[in-house]
Design an enzyme around this catalytic site. Sequence first.
Site, PDB file in Angstrom:
ATOM      1  N   HIS A 307     -53.720  40.126  34.269  1.00 51.20           N
ATOM      2  CA  HIS A 307     -53.944  41.654  33.837  1.00 51.20           C
ATOM      3  C   HIS A 307     -52.553  42.188  33.062  1.00 51.20           C
ATOM      4  O   HIS A 307     -51.440  41.527  33.088  1.00 51.20           O
ATOM      5  CB  HIS A 307     -53.932  42.270  35.092  1.00 51.20           C
ATOM      6  CG  HIS A 307     -54.255  43.656  35.178  1.00 51.20           C
ATOM      7  ND1 HIS A 307     -53.668  44.692  34.600  1.00 51.20           N
ATOM      8  CD2 HIS A 307     -55.639  44.120  35.409  1.00 51.20           C
ATOM      9  CE1 HIS A 307     -54.285  45.789  34.583  1.00 51.20           C
ATOM     10  NE2 HIS A 307     -55.495  45.432  34.930  1.00 51.20           N
ATOM     11  N   ASP A 364     -61.764  42.200  38.489  1.00 49.20           N
ATOM     12  CA  ASP A 364     -63.197  41.733  38.135  1.00 49.20           C
ATOM     13  C   ASP A 364     -63.600  40.435  38.736  1.00 49.20           C
ATOM     14  O   ASP A 364     -64.641  39.953  38.593  1.00 49.20           O
ATOM     15  CB  ASP A 364     -63.105  41.441  36.617  1.00 49.20           C
ATOM     16  CG  ASP A 364     -63.195  42.806  35.968  1.00 49.20           C
ATOM     17  OD1 ASP A 364     -63.699  43.855  36.427  1.00 49.20           O
ATOM     18  OD2 ASP A 364     -62.440  43.115  34.801  1.00 49.20           O
TER      19      ASP A 364
HETATM   20  N1  ACO Z   1     -56.232  32.105  31.495  1.00 52.53           N
HETATM   21  C1  ACO Z   1     -55.379  31.514  30.894  1.00 52.53           C
HETATM   22  N2  ACO Z   1     -54.221  31.803  30.311  1.00 52.53           N
HETATM   23  C2  ACO Z   1     -54.013  33.224  30.321  1.00 52.53           C
HETATM   24  C3  ACO Z   1     -54.985  34.202  31.038  1.00 52.53           C
HETATM   25  C4  ACO Z   1     -56.032  33.520  31.442  1.00 52.53           C
HETATM   26  N3  ACO Z   1     -57.157  34.377  31.822  1.00 52.53           N
HETATM   27  N4  ACO Z   1     -54.485  35.284  30.878  1.00 52.53           N
HETATM   28  C5  ACO Z   1     -53.435  35.246  30.456  1.00 52.53           C
HETATM   29  N5  ACO Z   1     -53.182  33.704  29.941  1.00 52.53           N
HETATM   30  C6  ACO Z   1     -51.608  33.488  29.286  1.00 52.53           C
HETATM   31  C7  ACO Z   1     -51.677  33.429  27.938  1.00 52.53           C
HETATM   32  O1  ACO Z   1     -52.253  32.454  27.202  1.00 52.53           O
HETATM   33  C8  ACO Z   1     -50.009  33.935  27.676  1.00 52.53           C
HETATM   34  O2  ACO Z   1     -49.611  32.428  27.610  1.00 52.53           O
HETATM   35  P1  ACO Z   1     -48.325  32.097  26.766  1.00 52.53           P
HETATM   36  O3  ACO Z   1     -47.137  32.995  27.364  1.00 52.53           O
HETATM   37  O4  ACO Z   1     -48.053  30.521  27.009  1.00 52.53           O
HETATM   38  O5  ACO Z   1     -48.552  32.274  25.545  1.00 52.53           O
HETATM   39  C9  ACO Z   1     -49.630  34.277  28.990  1.00 52.53           C
HETATM   40  O6  ACO Z   1     -50.733  33.948  29.845  1.00 52.53           O
HETATM   41  C10 ACO Z   1     -49.695  35.878  28.838  1.00 52.53           C
HETATM   42  O7  ACO Z   1     -51.098  36.652  28.302  1.00 52.53           O
HETATM   43  P2  ACO Z   1     -51.406  37.768  27.324  1.00 52.53           P
HETATM   44  O8  ACO Z   1     -52.553  37.466  26.606  1.00 52.53           O
HETATM   45  O9  ACO Z   1     -49.979  37.809  26.439  1.00 52.53           O
HETATM   46  O10 ACO Z   1     -51.446  38.565  28.369  1.00 52.53           O
HETATM   47  P3  ACO Z   1     -52.123  40.236  28.160  1.00 52.53           P
HETATM   48  O11 ACO Z   1     -51.391  41.326  28.933  1.00 52.53           O
HETATM   49  O12 ACO Z   1     -51.996  40.475  26.633  1.00 52.53           O
HETATM   50  O13 ACO Z   1     -53.498  40.256  28.293  1.00 52.53           O
HETATM   51  C11 ACO Z   1     -55.431  39.817  29.818  1.00 52.53           C
HETATM   52  C12 ACO Z   1     -54.117  40.439  29.636  1.00 52.53           C
HETATM   53  C13 ACO Z   1     -56.441  40.336  28.540  1.00 52.53           C
HETATM   54  C14 ACO Z   1     -56.195  40.669  31.082  1.00 52.53           C
HETATM   55  C15 ACO Z   1     -55.433  38.395  29.819  1.00 52.53           C
HETATM   56  O14 ACO Z   1     -54.723  38.051  30.856  1.00 52.53           O
HETATM   57  C16 ACO Z   1     -57.033  38.105  29.966  1.00 52.53           C
HETATM   58  O15 ACO Z   1     -57.507  37.542  28.698  1.00 52.53           O
HETATM   59  N6  ACO Z   1     -57.502  37.790  31.148  1.00 52.53           N
HETATM   60  C17 ACO Z   1     -58.986  37.020  31.150  1.00 52.53           C
HETATM   61  C18 ACO Z   1     -59.842  38.208  30.961  1.00 52.53           C
HETATM   62  C19 ACO Z   1     -59.982  39.223  32.103  1.00 52.53           C
HETATM   63  O16 ACO Z   1     -60.076  38.680  33.300  1.00 52.53           O
HETATM   64  N7  ACO Z   1     -59.954  40.488  32.026  1.00 52.53           N
HETATM   65  C20 ACO Z   1     -60.125  41.616  32.815  1.00 52.53           C
HETATM   66  C21 ACO Z   1     -58.794  42.262  33.094  1.00 52.53           C
HETATM   67  S1  ACO Z   1     -58.765  43.447  34.276  1.00 52.53           S
HETATM   68  C22 ACO Z   1     -59.701  44.885  33.453  1.00 52.53           C
HETATM   69  O17 ACO Z   1     -59.966  45.104  32.379  1.00 52.53           O
HETATM   70  C23 ACO Z   1     -60.342  45.548  34.432  1.00 52.53           C
END
Ligand code: ACO
Length: 428
Positions: A307, A364
């Site tokens: 998140h 979610d």
């Molecule tokens: N699976 C694997 N790795 C992940 C995931 C995931 N679901 N989410 C984040 N990471 C990793 C990234 O690759 C990154 O790794 P790094 O530091 O080695 O490069 C690190 O964790 C940070 O991730 P970011 O993408 O920078 O985090 P951001 O805050 O931009 O993204 C997000 C948040 C979009 C929710 C992300 O965690 C994601 O894509 N999750 C999956 C989709 C999801 O469940 N969305 C619903 C969110 S809740 C809502 O909207 C109601």
Amino acid sequence: MSEKAYIKLNNTELELPILTGTENEKAIDITKLRDQSGYITLDAGFKNTGATKSAITFLDGERGILKYRGYNIEDLAERSTFLEVAYLLIYGDLPSKDRLEEFRTDIKSKMMVHEDMKMFFAGFPSKSHPMGQLSCLVGALSAFYPESLNPNMSEEEEYKTIINLIGKMPTIVSWIQKKSLGHPVVYPKKDWGYIDNFMNMIFGEVNCDKVFDDAVLDAMRVLLILHADHEQNCSTSTVRIVGSSNANLYASVSAGINALWGPLHGGANQAVIEMLEDIKNDGGDVNKYITKAKDKNDPFRLMGFGHRVYKNFDPRARIIKKACDDVLEKLGVNDPVLDIAKQLEQAALSDQYFIDRKLYPNVDFYSGIIYRALGFKSDMFTVLFALGRLPGWIAQWKEMRDNKEPIGRPRQLYIGETEREYVPLDKR
Ligand code: ACO
């Protein structure tokens, strides 16, 4: 003494005001920075940029706190009703008993949808995604209520627009489901509650009402309340920014629905179930998918994990997990996809990659599982999220109007070509 921030740009020091929120959050006010220095700030994805001052929702991602208008989400989820929460979000305070009754009655009286709206369904291809239909139908309401287009409408007209949208949304959502199945639509019942009515319009049939277990209705209540607002996320910021051009409420919410659709936002609840089904169909090897999620050369991400702001735990996920367990037990659901969900949750929570990055199951992850257990089609999940988020979008749109906020218009750092000479095609 009020706090100040200082920014040193080459040899010049500029003083910037610091603002403190009611929960002691701090912000450096850079509004005048460009006028004073010619510099802008750059923050892709607005990861550290406040776009507005808001009195609606407070969340602290580090401590896992979420409050609507000062009330803890845990208390509201346990004891309130969805329409009470909607009133609280939109109008700032909990309603009195009489006021709530009036609000409910007003909304119920607006649940019928203009019959001509049915004609839109004749034009949608049978495989149209429900979110595309929903944004189109909500936007189309503006055509039926042209008085809502007036940006200077009175408070009374604004109230009518708000209750009209809250009233019609469940009916529209249910029509989308019914039409996608080729079934006749079920009309709202005057004397039924908001959630009973919605569930009956979705799962009941013409002249055959559906009786639901209390656990099912309660799970829907909790889900809608938990989704009702979440401060300045992607879809809410969209609603505010669209509304800031004086676009009407239907248009602004329709834009928010489109923003919610993406799998990185509300679309994740559908993506979760699809991912679990893929894992099951691929032999059910959960560890294989954990490895894929960790591989930076693989675009796969664990849907429903992580998140932008909750870096410890998502308080909504805690509440919803309990609701999820209750519903599954009550309905006696035995679904192999749910076993995979449990294995995935356990595997990810004990894996160092996820621990280091503070990636926990988000709302979610569990909501998709409950919706599936209740019998919703997976492409309807994000539409249900939109139904819950509606009061929050309305509250944020109203706050933006009440505060007379300026039109949203970010800056950019241009990195394209500078000057190029145009040579017409025939001379090249
Ligand atoms: N699976 C694997 N790795 C992940 C995931 C995931 N679901 N989410 C984040 N990471 C990793 C990234 O690759 C990154 O790794 P790094 O530091 O080695 O490069 C690190 O964790 C940070 O991730 P970011 O993408 O920078 O985090 P951001 O805050 O931009 O993204 C997000 C948040 C979009 C929710 C992300 O965690 C994601 O894509 N999750 C999956 C989709 C999801 O469940 N969305 C619903 C969110 S809740 C809502 O909207 C109601």
